[in-house]
Design an enzyme around this catalytic site. Sequence first.
Site, PDB file in Angstrom:
ATOM      1  N   ASP A  21       0.918  -1.219   0.174  1.00 16.88           N
ATOM      2  CA  ASP A  21      -0.087   0.021   0.112  1.00 16.88           C
ATOM      3  C   ASP A  21       0.876   1.049   0.052  1.00 16.88           C
ATOM      4  OD1 ASP A  21      -2.831   0.769  -0.132  1.00 16.88           O
ATOM      5  OD2 ASP A  21      -2.437   1.695   2.047  1.00 16.88           O
ATOM      6  N   PHE A  48       3.328   7.993 -13.106  1.00 17.99           N
ATOM      7  CA  PHE A  48       1.754   8.173 -12.904  1.00 17.99           C
ATOM      8  C   PHE A  48       1.539   8.985 -11.640  1.00 17.99           C
ATOM      9  CE2 PHE A  48       0.981   5.410  -9.365  1.00 17.99           C
ATOM     10  CZ  PHE A  48       2.484   4.837  -9.284  1.00 17.99           C
TER      11      PHE A  48
END
Length: 205
Positions: A77, A160
């Site tokens: 994460d 990104f």
Amino acid sequence: MEGGPRALKEIVIASKNTGKIAEIAAALKHLPVKVLSLAEFGEIPEAVEDGATFLENALIKARYYAARTGKACLADDSGLEVDALQGAPGVYSARYAGENAIDADNNRKLLAALSHVQPAERTARFRCVLAFVDDQKPAITADGTCEGVILEELRGAGGFGYDPLFYIPDLDRTLAEIALAEKNAISHRGAALRNMAVRLQEYFR
Ligand code: IMP
């Protein structure tokens, strides 16, 4: 000592992102493991990532997909912590501007939130936490960070997410202006993976 080749331990990565899986496989290539993508397990409903921290979410995903696949699982994460925003967007990084937000929406919202913040106060870091779960054994976790500054406008076309706003003073570039291999060498995910590889080496010894 004599001995046949060791059987490889199958590890499923809690992702279907081929780029992420390739990066993880490369980081673990010297370990006796076979890296599998979640894509190899058909339709599994997505884990509910409702933890308050990156660590909680990584553990939620690793435990969930280990149970659903019957394999050891490595989950990650990650997200952005901005100091002037008390660590936001944090675990909400992907959906900062709303549930269906795209990168451009999130970047626009971040620029608006920092519109009155001076350059010296725009410090931030990407953080990545990895969790490895195998049967009932205690989870193994590792983390990594990448320090930078949030610019006042987008720079660069690569990467990104928040990469075009994330400037690294030592490089005089944003993460969207460097090659992927260079990003992997300095990124939060790269650092977390190297830490995890050291821990897994111990684990598989
Ligand atoms: P994930 O945990 O890898 O899915 O990342 C969650 C969110 O954090 C992404 O959707 C991005 O908004 C942000 N993020 C994580 N890592 C990066 C990165 O390396 N560059 C830019 N944004 C990132």
